[in-house]
Design an enzyme around this catalytic site. Sequence first.
Site, short mmCIF file in Angstrom:
data_model
loop_
_atom_site.label_atom_id
_atom_site.label_comp_id
_atom_site.label_asym_id
_atom_site.label_seq_id
_atom_site.Cartn_x
_atom_site.Cartn_y
_atom_site.Cartn_z
N LYS A 1 -15.97 6.64 -3.34
CA LYS A 1 -15.03 6.66 -4.47
C LYS A 1 -15.79 6.39 -5.76
CE LYS A 1 -11.74 3.26 -5.23
NZ LYS A 1 -12.14 2.68 -6.52
N GLU B 1 -15.11 5.93 -10.12
CA GLU B 1 -14.11 5.76 -11.17
C GLU B 1 -14.36 6.74 -12.31
OE1 GLU B 1 -13.79 1.73 -12.58
OE2 GLU B 1 -13.50 0.92 -10.57
N GLU C 1 -4.58 3.75 -10.97
CA GLU C 1 -4.39 2.30 -11.10
C GLU C 1 -3.82 1.93 -12.46
OE1 GLU C 1 -7.83 -0.09 -10.09
OE2 GLU C 1 -6.80 -1.94 -10.71
O1 KIV Z 1 -12.29 -2.10 -5.79
C1 KIV Z 1 -11.13 -1.94 -5.40
O2 KIV Z 1 -10.59 -2.72 -4.62
C2 KIV Z 1 -10.39 -0.80 -5.91
C3 KIV Z 1 -8.90 -0.84 -5.81
C4 KIV Z 1 -8.39 -1.69 -6.91
C5 KIV Z 1 -8.29 0.50 -5.79
O3 KIV Z 1 -10.95 0.09 -6.46
#
Ligand code: KIV
Length: 262
Positions: free
Chosen positions: A111, A113, A180
């Site tokens: 993932k 951002e 988020e």
């Molecule tokens: O780091 C994390 O736990 C996240 C969540 C807030 C989606 O990215």
Amino acid sequence: MKKLSIGSIQKRKGTFPLVMITAYDALFARLFSESADILLVGDSLNMSFGGNNDTLSATMEQMIYHTQAVCKGAPETFVITDMPFGTYTEKATALSNALRIYRETPADAIKIEGGADKAYLVKHLVDNGFAVCGHIGLLPQAVRAEGGYKVKGKSEEEALSLIADAQAIQQAGAFILVIEGVKADVAARVAQSVSIPVIGIGAGNGVDGQVLVFSDMLGLYEPFVPKFVKQYMNGAVSVKEATKTYANEVQNRSFPDENYVY
Ligand code: KIV
């Protein structure tokens, strides 16, 4: 529960909500795997586990260590690993760090951002064989740049920008998207604007699933409880009560009694 494939995750779009929880170790991963569709090894571990004020100092080594543990605890659950701050600043860095995650852990996806401005990185990773989860809206890794955690989608301009972000990330090849800290009505519009599942955190109920940080969900993290967090148990109270009882029993020599000796 059998591990979901990317195809079966995507079929849940607009149907049966996806359940995502963060996990940082084998112990909790195994417990969560009975009910969660997806475990997220979030860089939030830098806060609740690492004791830091934000996620920014999380390292690749930490993410790899925790992902290995989570995958051992929940080998039959789909696992997504966060790429930490500063590890995907441009294509070559993103690729070499993503490669480390795939080579050193069995994570199913990574993932990153960012919205439309990061779509070229998502595309580069997807083109090189990675399954990528996007993350738009409130970006914890931008907390210092933005001077705090700011809810997004408060104006029509912001709403349109979030929709453009989601579409760019989808276009770049991400198979799923986390949104988020976004006004619920706007998050619902974002979810409707793309064909990939959109998983919300602090983004209302008009999306395709939810994610919570596990220490928030279990009421274990006391320093700060965001408005969107529902605590499904009083974890901190239970842990402190149990520890106090243990301490008392050690001190008054009622533990161990005859039931707990060889
Ligand atoms: O780091 C994390 O736990 C996240 C969540 C807030 C989606 O990215």
